[in-house]
Design a protein around this motif. Sequence first.
Motif, short mmCIF file in Angstrom:
data_model
loop_
_atom_site.label_atom_id
_atom_site.label_comp_id
_atom_site.label_asym_id
_atom_site.label_seq_id
_atom_site.Cartn_x
_atom_site.Cartn_y
_atom_site.Cartn_z
N THR A 26 0.83 -1.21 0.00
CA THR A 26 0.00 0.00 0.00
C THR A 26 0.86 1.26 0.00
O THR A 26 0.61 2.20 -0.76
CB THR A 26 -0.96 0.01 1.21
OG1 THR A 26 -1.80 -1.15 1.13
CG2 THR A 26 -1.81 1.26 1.23
N ARG A 29 2.35 1.73 -3.44
CA ARG A 29 1.36 2.25 -4.39
C ARG A 29 1.15 3.74 -4.17
O ARG A 29 1.08 4.53 -5.12
CB ARG A 29 0.03 1.51 -4.24
CG ARG A 29 -0.09 0.27 -5.09
CD ARG A 29 -1.52 -0.24 -5.21
NE ARG A 29 -2.28 -0.26 -3.98
CZ ARG A 29 -2.28 -1.25 -3.09
NH1 ARG A 29 -1.53 -2.31 -3.29
NH2 ARG A 29 -3.02 -1.19 -2.02
N SER A 66 -1.34 4.72 -13.91
CA SER A 66 -1.47 4.82 -12.45
C SER A 66 -2.28 6.05 -12.05
O SER A 66 -2.88 6.07 -10.99
CB SER A 66 -0.09 4.83 -11.78
OG SER A 66 0.53 6.09 -11.91
N LYS A 70 -7.77 3.76 -11.88
CA LYS A 70 -8.88 3.58 -10.93
C LYS A 70 -10.14 4.29 -11.43
O LYS A 70 -11.25 3.79 -11.26
CB LYS A 70 -8.48 4.09 -9.55
CG LYS A 70 -7.37 3.29 -8.91
CD LYS A 70 -7.90 2.50 -7.75
CE LYS A 70 -6.77 1.89 -6.96
NZ LYS A 70 -6.59 0.49 -7.21
N ARG A 71 -9.97 5.45 -12.05
CA ARG A 71 -11.14 6.17 -12.57
C ARG A 71 -11.78 5.41 -13.72
O ARG A 71 -13.01 5.39 -13.85
CB ARG A 71 -10.76 7.59 -13.02
CG ARG A 71 -10.45 8.47 -11.83
CD ARG A 71 -10.47 9.92 -12.17
NE ARG A 71 -9.38 10.29 -13.06
CZ ARG A 71 -9.08 11.53 -13.38
NH1 ARG A 71 -9.78 12.52 -12.90
NH2 ARG A 71 -8.08 11.79 -14.19
N ALA A 73 -11.71 2.09 -14.05
CA ALA A 73 -12.38 0.95 -13.42
C ALA A 73 -13.66 1.38 -12.72
O ALA A 73 -14.70 0.71 -12.82
CB ALA A 73 -11.43 0.26 -12.44
N LYS A 74 -13.60 2.50 -12.02
CA LYS A 74 -14.78 2.99 -11.28
C LYS A 74 -15.91 3.33 -12.24
O LYS A 74 -17.08 3.24 -11.89
CB LYS A 74 -14.39 4.22 -10.46
CG LYS A 74 -15.44 4.69 -9.51
CD LYS A 74 -14.93 5.83 -8.65
CE LYS A 74 -16.00 6.28 -7.67
NZ LYS A 74 -15.54 7.39 -6.86
#
Length: 189
Positions: A26, A29, A66, A70-71, A73-74
């Motif tokens: 974590t 990342r 990176s 996440k955006r 995937a969201k």
Amino acid sequence: QIQMILEDGEVDPAAIKDACNRIKATVDRIANLVSNLRLFSGASSDSSEEPMKPIGINDLLDRAVSLVGKRLAKSGVELKKEVFSSQIQANMRLAQFIQVIVNLLMNSKTAVAGKPGAWVSLQVETVEEKIMIRVTDSGAGIAPEIREKIFLPFFTTQEVGKATGMGLSISRSICEAHGGELILNTDCP
């Protein structure tokens, strides 16, 4: 987690090691994300003074992904990243090219988000002495009547206030300043 394990009184070395490994992953990342955000924020200032240097294309794409992965995937958008030679490098200003890739990925996300089976693809190929980075998506494509406008400053297909219309114009300028080009390929399947 480690504190709870210790407070329980029964110290399980495997559980502590597992907790430490998850904490380290974590932290790594977060450190990577902060590093990429710092680099990207430099792109929004005058990074034209940054010297050009050889950068691995995998590193470029990993840094850009990176920031937006996440955006994607969201929003329910699958990112397909082609595996290619890790030896491919190009002279560039890294911060500026991260901005280009992020702009292209976010435009694709906007085009396909909320649609069934939405995906965005990153592909790299070498053609003679040139490196081609292709961003494609599962959208319907660019309507013929706006194709000539999409690289114009302030042109956007989004609602007023949702976008500035500068992303593709800036991205094209960055590519041209590096001796390359940003093109719309209407022949993609």
